[in-house]
Design a protein around this motif. Structure first.
Motif, PDB file in Angstrom:
ATOM      1  N   ALA A  70      -4.945   2.481  -1.022  1.00 20.55           N
ATOM      2  CA  ALA A  70      -5.646   1.253  -0.124  1.00 20.55           C
ATOM      3  C   ALA A  70      -7.235   0.546  -0.277  1.00 20.55           C
ATOM      4  O   ALA A  70      -7.173  -0.344  -0.663  1.00 20.55           O
ATOM      5  CB  ALA A  70      -5.698   1.479   1.352  1.00 20.55           C
ATOM      6  N   ALA A  71      -8.250   2.001  -0.862  1.00 17.85           N
ATOM      7  CA  ALA A  71      -9.407   1.540  -1.007  1.00 17.85           C
ATOM      8  C   ALA A  71      -9.054   1.327  -2.945  1.00 17.85           C
ATOM      9  O   ALA A  71     -10.272  -0.245  -3.183  1.00 17.85           O
ATOM     10  CB  ALA A  71      -9.830   2.731  -0.899  1.00 17.85           C
ATOM     11  N   ASP A  72      -8.056   1.682  -3.467  1.00 13.54           N
ATOM     12  CA  ASP A  72      -8.277   0.920  -4.882  1.00 13.54           C
ATOM     13  C   ASP A  72      -7.327  -0.280  -4.862  1.00 13.54           C
ATOM     14  O   ASP A  72      -7.996  -1.013  -5.149  1.00 13.54           O
ATOM     15  CB  ASP A  72      -7.284   1.688  -5.378  1.00 13.54           C
ATOM     16  N   ILE A  73      -6.647  -0.886  -4.051  1.00 10.59           N
ATOM     17  CA  ILE A  73      -6.225  -1.951  -4.145  1.00 10.59           C
ATOM     18  C   ILE A  73      -6.713  -3.512  -3.574  1.00 10.59           C
ATOM     19  O   ILE A  73      -7.129  -4.349  -4.231  1.00 10.59           O
ATOM     20  CB  ILE A  73      -5.010  -2.789  -3.050  1.00 10.59           C
ATOM     21  N   GLU A  74      -8.076  -2.612  -2.849  1.00 11.35           N
ATOM     22  CA  GLU A  74      -9.333  -3.545  -2.173  1.00 11.35           C
ATOM     23  C   GLU A  74     -10.255  -3.536  -3.242  1.00 11.35           C
ATOM     24  O   GLU A  74     -10.498  -5.026  -3.440  1.00 11.35           O
ATOM     25  CB  GLU A  74      -9.798  -3.031  -0.893  1.00 11.35           C
ATOM     26  N   ILE A  76       0.217  -1.583  -0.182  1.00  5.01           N
ATOM     27  CA  ILE A  76      -0.199   0.145   0.114  1.00  5.01           C
ATOM     28  C   ILE A  76       1.113   1.074   0.107  1.00  5.01           C
ATOM     29  O   ILE A  76       0.532   2.082  -0.754  1.00  5.01           O
ATOM     30  CB  ILE A  76      -0.801   0.144   1.271  1.00  5.01           C
ATOM     31  N   ALA A  77       1.745   1.307   0.832  1.00  5.29           N
ATOM     32  CA  ALA A  77       2.626   3.007   0.666  1.00  5.29           C
ATOM     33  C   ALA A  77       3.270   2.414  -0.398  1.00  5.29           C
ATOM     34  O   ALA A  77       3.774   4.120  -0.726  1.00  5.29           O
ATOM     35  CB  ALA A  77       3.111   2.482   2.136  1.00  5.29           C
ATOM     36  N   LEU A 103      -2.716   8.186   0.325  1.00  8.15           N
ATOM     37  CA  LEU A 103      -3.353   6.170   1.221  1.00  8.15           C
ATOM     38  C   LEU A 103      -3.786   6.167   1.163  1.00  8.15           C
ATOM     39  O   LEU A 103      -3.847   4.518   1.023  1.00  8.15           O
ATOM     40  CB  LEU A 103      -1.782   6.624   2.524  1.00  8.15           C
ATOM     41  N   ASP A 104      -5.231   6.461   2.242  1.00  7.23           N
ATOM     42  CA  ASP A 104      -6.145   5.981   2.126  1.00  7.23           C
ATOM     43  C   ASP A 104      -7.153   5.567   0.166  1.00  7.23           C
ATOM     44  O   ASP A 104      -7.119   4.633   0.344  1.00  7.23           O
ATOM     45  CB  ASP A 104      -7.075   6.969   2.768  1.00  7.23           C
ATOM     46  N   GLN A 105      -6.912   6.383   0.085  1.00  6.57           N
ATOM     47  CA  GLN A 105      -7.372   6.145  -1.777  1.00  6.57           C
ATOM     48  C   GLN A 105      -6.618   5.242  -2.146  1.00  6.57           C
ATOM     49  O   GLN A 105      -7.132   4.857  -3.332  1.00  6.57           O
ATOM     50  CB  GLN A 105      -7.164   7.455  -2.659  1.00  6.57           C
ATOM     51  N   ILE A 132       3.593   6.267  -5.526  1.00  5.60           N
ATOM     52  CA  ILE A 132       3.685   5.684  -6.854  1.00  5.60           C
ATOM     53  C   ILE A 132       2.836   6.729  -7.191  1.00  5.60           C
ATOM     54  O   ILE A 132       2.349   7.502  -8.418  1.00  5.60           O
ATOM     55  CB  ILE A 132       3.374   4.771  -7.222  1.00  5.60           C
ATOM     56  N   ASN A 133       1.528   6.739  -6.539  1.00  6.77           N
ATOM     57  CA  ASN A 133       0.206   7.426  -7.244  1.00  6.77           C
ATOM     58  C   ASN A 133       0.252   9.002  -6.615  1.00  6.77           C
ATOM     59  O   ASN A 133      -0.599   9.348  -6.927  1.00  6.77           O
ATOM     60  CB  ASN A 133      -1.382   6.904  -6.180  1.00  6.77           C
ATOM     61  N   ALA A 134       1.352   9.054  -5.632  1.00  9.80           N
ATOM     62  CA  ALA A 134       1.219  10.631  -5.491  1.00  9.80           C
ATOM     63  C   ALA A 134       2.273  11.716  -6.042  1.00  9.80           C
ATOM     64  O   ALA A 134       2.706  12.926  -5.929  1.00  9.80           O
ATOM     65  CB  ALA A 134       2.174  10.297  -3.610  1.00  9.80           C
ATOM     66  N   ASP A 135       2.789  10.540  -7.294  1.00 11.19           N
ATOM     67  CA  ASP A 135       3.307  11.685  -8.459  1.00 11.19           C
ATOM     68  C   ASP A 135       2.426  11.993  -9.469  1.00 11.19           C
ATOM     69  O   ASP A 135       2.083  11.361  -9.755  1.00 11.19           O
ATOM     70  CB  ASP A 135       4.261  10.511  -8.818  1.00 11.19           C
ATOM     71  N   PRO A 136       2.649  13.803  -9.578  1.00 11.36           N
ATOM     72  CA  PRO A 136       1.577  13.734 -10.336  1.00 11.36           C
ATOM     73  C   PRO A 136       2.071  13.269 -12.661  1.00 11.36           C
ATOM     74  O   PRO A 136       1.701  13.565 -12.922  1.00 11.36           O
ATOM     75  CB  PRO A 136       1.690  15.566  -9.984  1.00 11.36           C
TER      76      PRO A 136
END
Length: 177
Positions: A47-51, A19-20, A43-45, A25-29
């Protein structure tokens, strides 16, 4: 869920400790500029995507793999199959997609993971056709599609964000796995 080994990669199920690094990766514009509205994810978004991706494995029998570098064990991103519900005009369809961290770009990892995913789609899931959808202008993704042997099928518009999209396809009965 299957595991796939390529010469340099392991495509596998998701672990909690992914997740981290996936959130990084997802935090890189620059990584996210071609996705959705271009917003980064926290991080929360993530985690929800991975779920949600794991649920798709249960519901569809396919999903997005975590892509790990065999040499280092690092999470490079994801590659895999999904149902592109955001674009109803292409349904029923299965989409191949990928997202890698910027430090993994330009090394052939996306093409390697995507090729293995197409083999999985054909040999393990019996799919005869797969599409890929990219935002017009995303030449890096377009290059991966060309390497896979995908051909343009149609141009359309993102139903929510309004920008132009290109849909590519490959007939897996002609795919040289």
């Amino acid at each position: 869920m299957s595991e796939i080994h390529t010469p340099r990669l392991l495509l596998r199920q998701w672990h909690d400790d992914d997740i981290a690094p996936m959130a990084d990766i997802n935090a890189d514009p620059e990584v996210m500029r071609w996705t959705g509205d271009g917003s980064v994810l926290d991080l929360d978004q993530t985690a929800a995507d991975i779920e949600r991706w794991e649920e798709e494995w249960d519901d569809e029998g396919f999903g997005l793999f975590a892509v790990e570098l065999l040499a280092s064990g690092e999470l490079a991103g994801f590659a895999g199959l999904s149902v592109p519900a955001f674009l109803p005009e292409v349904l029923p369809a299965v989409e191949i997609s990928w997202r890698l961290g910027r430090q993994f770009w330009g090394q052939g990892y996306a093409s390697e993971a995507a090729h293995a995913t197409l083999e999985f789609a054909l040999q393990d899931r019996g799919l005869d056709r797969v599409i890929s959808i990219d935002r017009v202008g995303n030449e890096a993704s377009r290059n991966v599609m060309r390497k896979l042997g995908m051909t343009p099928e149609r141009e359309t518009t993102h139903p929510v964000h309004g920008y132009p999209l290109s849909v590519h396809t490959i007939d897996l009965t002609e795919f040289a796995a």
